[in-house]
Scaffold this motif. Structure first.
Motif, PDB file in Angstrom:
ATOM      1  N   UNK A 197     -12.668  12.043 -23.890  1.00  0.00           N
ATOM      2  CA  UNK A 197     -13.715  12.986 -23.499  1.00  0.00           C
ATOM      3  C   UNK A 197     -13.452  13.627 -22.143  1.00  0.00           C
ATOM      4  N   UNK A 198     -12.417  13.149 -21.445  1.00  0.00           N
ATOM      5  CA  UNK A 198     -12.144  13.652 -20.110  1.00  0.00           C
ATOM      6  C   UNK A 198     -11.878  15.142 -20.048  1.00  0.00           C
ATOM      7  N   UNK A 199     -10.970  15.680 -20.870  1.00  0.00           N
ATOM      8  CA  UNK A 199     -10.705  17.127 -20.820  1.00  0.00           C
ATOM      9  C   UNK A 199     -11.949  17.962 -21.121  1.00  0.00           C
ATOM     10  N   UNK A 200     -12.760  17.513 -22.079  1.00  0.00           N
ATOM     11  CA  UNK A 200     -13.988  18.246 -22.400  1.00  0.00           C
ATOM     12  C   UNK A 200     -14.955  18.231 -21.237  1.00  0.00           C
ATOM     13  N   UNK A 242     -14.209  17.828 -18.015  1.00  0.00           N
ATOM     14  CA  UNK A 242     -13.697  18.646 -16.924  1.00  0.00           C
ATOM     15  C   UNK A 242     -13.800  20.135 -17.233  1.00  0.00           C
ATOM     16  N   UNK A 243     -13.676  20.487 -18.508  1.00  0.00           N
ATOM     17  CA  UNK A 243     -13.855  21.888 -18.894  1.00  0.00           C
ATOM     18  C   UNK A 243     -15.285  22.352 -18.636  1.00  0.00           C
ATOM     19  N   UNK A 244     -16.220  21.393 -18.714  1.00  0.00           N
ATOM     20  CA  UNK A 244     -17.628  21.712 -18.441  1.00  0.00           C
ATOM     21  C   UNK A 244     -17.961  21.580 -16.967  1.00  0.00           C
ATOM     22  N   UNK A 245     -16.955  21.302 -16.140  1.00  0.00           N
ATOM     23  CA  UNK A 245     -17.169  21.207 -14.697  1.00  0.00           C
ATOM     24  C   UNK A 245     -17.568  19.836 -14.211  1.00  0.00           C
ATOM     25  N   UNK A 246     -17.392  18.795 -15.027  1.00  0.00           N
ATOM     26  CA  UNK A 246     -17.769  17.433 -14.642  1.00  0.00           C
ATOM     27  C   UNK A 246     -16.532  16.553 -14.604  1.00  0.00           C
ATOM     28  N   UNK A 247     -16.209  16.064 -13.438  1.00  0.00           N
ATOM     29  CA  UNK A 247     -15.103  15.124 -13.301  1.00  0.00           C
ATOM     30  C   UNK A 247     -15.663  13.716 -13.255  1.00  0.00           C
ATOM     31  N   UNK A 248     -15.243  12.896 -14.192  1.00  0.00           N
ATOM     32  CA  UNK A 248     -15.769  11.540 -14.307  1.00  0.00           C
ATOM     33  C   UNK A 248     -14.884  10.545 -13.561  1.00  0.00           C
ATOM     34  N   UNK A 249     -13.616  10.504 -13.944  1.00  0.00           N
ATOM     35  CA  UNK A 249     -12.680   9.580 -13.322  1.00  0.00           C
ATOM     36  C   UNK A 249     -12.275  10.104 -11.952  1.00  0.00           C
ATOM     37  N   UNK A 250     -12.087   9.163 -11.015  1.00  0.00           N
ATOM     38  CA  UNK A 250     -11.756   9.468  -9.619  1.00  0.00           C
ATOM     39  C   UNK A 250     -12.870  10.240  -8.936  1.00  0.00           C
ATOM     40  N   UNK A 251     -14.085   9.997  -9.374  1.00  0.00           N
ATOM     41  CA  UNK A 251     -15.261  10.608  -8.754  1.00  0.00           C
ATOM     42  C   UNK A 251     -16.448   9.669  -8.967  1.00  0.00           C
ATOM     43  N   UNK A 252     -17.567  10.010  -8.358  1.00  0.00           N
ATOM     44  CA  UNK A 252     -18.735   9.128  -8.394  1.00  0.00           C
ATOM     45  C   UNK A 252     -19.271   8.848  -9.801  1.00  0.00           C
ATOM     46  N   UNK A 253     -19.263   9.803 -10.759  1.00  0.00           N
ATOM     47  CA  UNK A 253     -19.776   9.450 -12.091  1.00  0.00           C
ATOM     48  C   UNK A 253     -19.048   8.271 -12.733  1.00  0.00           C
ATOM     49  N   UNK A 254     -17.728   8.248 -12.633  1.00  0.00           N
ATOM     50  CA  UNK A 254     -16.979   7.122 -13.194  1.00  0.00           C
ATOM     51  C   UNK A 254     -17.272   5.823 -12.471  1.00  0.00           C
ATOM     52  N   UNK A 255     -17.464   5.891 -11.161  1.00  0.00           N
ATOM     53  CA  UNK A 255     -17.774   4.692 -10.388  1.00  0.00           C
ATOM     54  C   UNK A 255     -19.150   4.145 -10.764  1.00  0.00           C
ATOM     55  N   UNK A 256     -20.102   5.048 -10.978  1.00  0.00           N
ATOM     56  CA  UNK A 256     -21.445   4.619 -11.383  1.00  0.00           C
ATOM     57  C   UNK A 256     -21.404   4.003 -12.777  1.00  0.00           C
ATOM     58  N   UNK A 257     -20.661   4.617 -13.692  1.00  0.00           N
ATOM     59  CA  UNK A 257     -20.548   4.073 -15.042  1.00  0.00           C
ATOM     60  C   UNK A 257     -19.940   2.676 -15.026  1.00  0.00           C
ATOM     61  N   UNK A 258     -18.880   2.494 -14.255  1.00  0.00           N
ATOM     62  CA  UNK A 258     -18.236   1.184 -14.179  1.00  0.00           C
ATOM     63  C   UNK A 258     -19.181   0.135 -13.611  1.00  0.00           C
TER      64      UNK A 258
END
Length: 270
Positions: free
Chosen positions: A122-125, A127-143
């Motif tokens: 789901x990462x490319x999708x 990022x295409x929508x303007x949301x970076x998950x990995x190496x940013x706060x959303x991924x840290x919150x999810x983890x």
């Protein structure tokens, strides 16, 4: 109750106290001692370092959102597990405990495979929508949410089972809506279980290391939390700063537990 002789009781107490002392109290005391070995200098220097302050602020932000998310979903899932019957209920209950048995590093790697911007599912999708998950706060919150997931649920579920649903059914029979029943009947009966779950979730979130290290990238000044900074400082032979940061994390967790202990009614009612 099982009756035991006085020597056996004292022996069991000694074993329990010794176990807690050598495993918890002594190591924590050594961190506190190392922090204040030279007075307040280590602590004041740490609080004056912008890098450390930034890492602490990021840690608090990640922990805050992880606790809020786990609070909402934890209470909701607890009600689902206790008040409703549905296919797969036992499987869902077992999956709730999965974070307690899976290494946080494995969790971080799994999130990386799913949400990585290059070749994740789901990462490319995203990022295409303007949301970076990995190496940013959303991924840290999810983890962080994942590793602290069971704490609220496992505090609330036993209390919901103990109080039963008689009062809830009576309220609904008198015309109360679902939200009214929850806010006026259900929540007051489980409030202390929720509080303890939140406190445990907060303490766990503040101290998370493995999963966050994988998904954050450990970028200095951007995605480096306090726990990651402790490792960096210690490996760079800046032990005084590492001890000071560790002490601050310990102090926050202990303060939360102390406040809850004083606020909780003495009758041990939840």
């Amino acid at each position: 109750m099982l009756e035991t002789s006085t020597p056996v009781k004292w022996g069991l107490r000694a074993v329990a106290i010794g176990y807690v002392f050598f495993l918890v109290a002594w190591p924590v005391a050594m961190v506190v001692r190392a922090t204040f070995a030279g007075g307040l200098g280590n602590l004041t220097d740490a609080l004056g370092d912008e890098r450390i302050v930034g890492a602490l602020q990021l840690t608090v932000m990640v922990a805050f959102w992880a606790v809020v998310i786990n609070l909402v979903f934890g209470v909701t899932m607890s009600l689902l597990l206790v008040r409703y019957e549905f296919p797969g209920k036992r499987v869902l209950s077992a999956l709730v405990d999965l974070p307690m048995s899976v290494s946080p590093v494995v969790v971080g790697l799994a999130l990386l495979l799913v949400y990585n911007g290059r070749d994740g599912w789901f990462g490319p999708t995203a990022e295409a929508a303007g949301l970076q998950v990995i190496f940013d706060s959303p991924g840290m919150i999810m983890a962080t949410c994942f590793v602290a997931l069971p704490l609220v649920i496992r505090e609330v579920v036993p209390v919901l089972r103990e109080v039963g649903d008689d009062q809830e059914q009576a309220a609904r029979s008198l015309g109360a809506s679902g939200p009214q029943t929850f806010w006026r009947i259900t929540l007051p009966s489980i409030k202390w279980a929720v509080v303890y779950g939140v406190v445990l979730s907060l303490a766990r979130s503040l101290g998370e290391f493995g999963a966050v290290k994988i998904v954050s990238g450990n970028i200095t000044g951007q995605t480096q939390t306090a726990t990651l900074l402790v490792e960096a400082k210690y490996q760079n032979f800046q032990q005084e700063s590492a001890y000071a940061i560790s002490f601050l994390l310990i102090a926050v967790s202990v303060a939360c537990l102390v406040v809850v202990a004083f606020l909780r009614p003495r009758s041990d009612e939840r």
